[in-house]
Design a protein around this motif. Sequence first.
Motif, PDB file in Angstrom:
ATOM      1  N   GLU A   1       2.725  -8.301  -0.286  1.00  0.00           N
ATOM      2  CA  GLU A   1       3.478  -9.470  -0.733  1.00  0.00           C
ATOM      3  C   GLU A   1       2.498 -10.592  -1.032  1.00  0.00           C
ATOM      4  O   GLU A   1       1.649 -10.916  -0.205  1.00  0.00           O
ATOM      5  CB  GLU A   1       4.465  -9.920   0.332  1.00  0.00           C
TER       6      GLU A   1
ATOM      7  N   THR B   1       6.132  -8.693  -4.864  1.00  0.00           N
ATOM      8  CA  THR B   1       6.161  -7.622  -3.865  1.00  0.00           C
ATOM      9  C   THR B   1       5.795  -6.319  -4.551  1.00  0.00           C
ATOM     10  O   THR B   1       6.425  -5.945  -5.539  1.00  0.00           O
ATOM     11  CB  THR B   1       7.550  -7.499  -3.217  1.00  0.00           C
TER      12      THR B   1
ATOM     13  N   ASN C   1       0.217 -10.845   2.170  1.00  0.00           N
ATOM     14  CA  ASN C   1       0.596 -10.137   3.393  1.00  0.00           C
ATOM     15  C   ASN C   1       0.637  -8.651   3.070  1.00  0.00           C
ATOM     16  O   ASN C   1       1.199  -8.262   2.054  1.00  0.00           O
ATOM     17  CB  ASN C   1       1.989 -10.558   3.881  1.00  0.00           C
ATOM     18  N   VAL C   2       0.054  -7.837   3.930  1.00  0.00           N
ATOM     19  CA  VAL C   2       0.106  -6.386   3.773  1.00  0.00           C
ATOM     20  C   VAL C   2       0.726  -5.815   5.040  1.00  0.00           C
ATOM     21  O   VAL C   2       0.316  -6.160   6.144  1.00  0.00           O
ATOM     22  CB  VAL C   2      -1.302  -5.783   3.559  1.00  0.00           C
ATOM     23  N   SER C   3       1.742  -4.965   4.848  1.00  0.00           N
ATOM     24  CA  SER C   3       2.374  -4.333   6.001  1.00  0.00           C
ATOM     25  C   SER C   3       2.545  -2.849   5.724  1.00  0.00           C
ATOM     26  O   SER C   3       2.522  -2.413   4.577  1.00  0.00           O
ATOM     27  CB  SER C   3       3.732  -4.987   6.314  1.00  0.00           C
ATOM     28  N   GLU C   4       2.704  -2.085   6.790  1.00  0.00           N
ATOM     29  CA  GLU C   4       2.854  -0.636   6.664  1.00  0.00           C
ATOM     30  C   GLU C   4       4.170  -0.195   7.284  1.00  0.00           C
ATOM     31  O   GLU C   4       4.500  -0.563   8.405  1.00  0.00           O
ATOM     32  CB  GLU C   4       1.697   0.083   7.351  1.00  0.00           C
ATOM     33  N   LYS C   5       4.923   0.565   6.516  1.00  0.00           N
ATOM     34  CA  LYS C   5       6.154   1.189   6.992  1.00  0.00           C
ATOM     35  C   LYS C   5       5.876   2.690   7.115  1.00  0.00           C
ATOM     36  O   LYS C   5       4.791   3.156   6.782  1.00  0.00           O
ATOM     37  CB  LYS C   5       7.296   0.954   5.995  1.00  0.00           C
TER      38      LYS C   5
ATOM     39  N   PHE D   1       3.359   1.292   1.990  1.00  0.00           N
ATOM     40  CA  PHE D   1       2.665   0.047   2.284  1.00  0.00           C
ATOM     41  C   PHE D   1       3.328  -1.028   1.436  1.00  0.00           C
ATOM     42  O   PHE D   1       3.682  -0.776   0.285  1.00  0.00           O
ATOM     43  CB  PHE D   1       1.178   0.117   1.900  1.00  0.00           C
TER      44      PHE D   1
END
Length: 113
Positions: A21, A93, A10-14, A18
């Motif tokens: 996980e 992570t 899983n890749v997410s952006e804050k 980045f």
Amino acid sequence: IRKSFVPAVNVSEKDDTFLLEMSIPGFKKEDISIEVDKDLLTISSYVETSNEEATEQFTRKEFSKQSFRRAFNLPETVNQDKIDATYENGILTIALPKKDEALPQPKRLISLK
């Protein structure tokens, strides 16, 4: 027996980072290798186990190998000097912080001249 697999990611952006996980249960953290070469992030592991049981009547030997390798191209906005990683409960992570110039800028008022 050799078992090679492609772990789920899983890749997410804050706002400031980045997050990557990766689900890799059953591995020890010392078996995981994380490398950055230029703009390429590589995560890999190779584990070999062997178990032998011998009695007067028979010898039983079991062995297994597990491996994976994933590579990701990092965007230019990632501050490679501050990459951080943790491994807990089978989840790796990796925090990829953004460079200061890539962070969102606060709203500002421009006055007319």
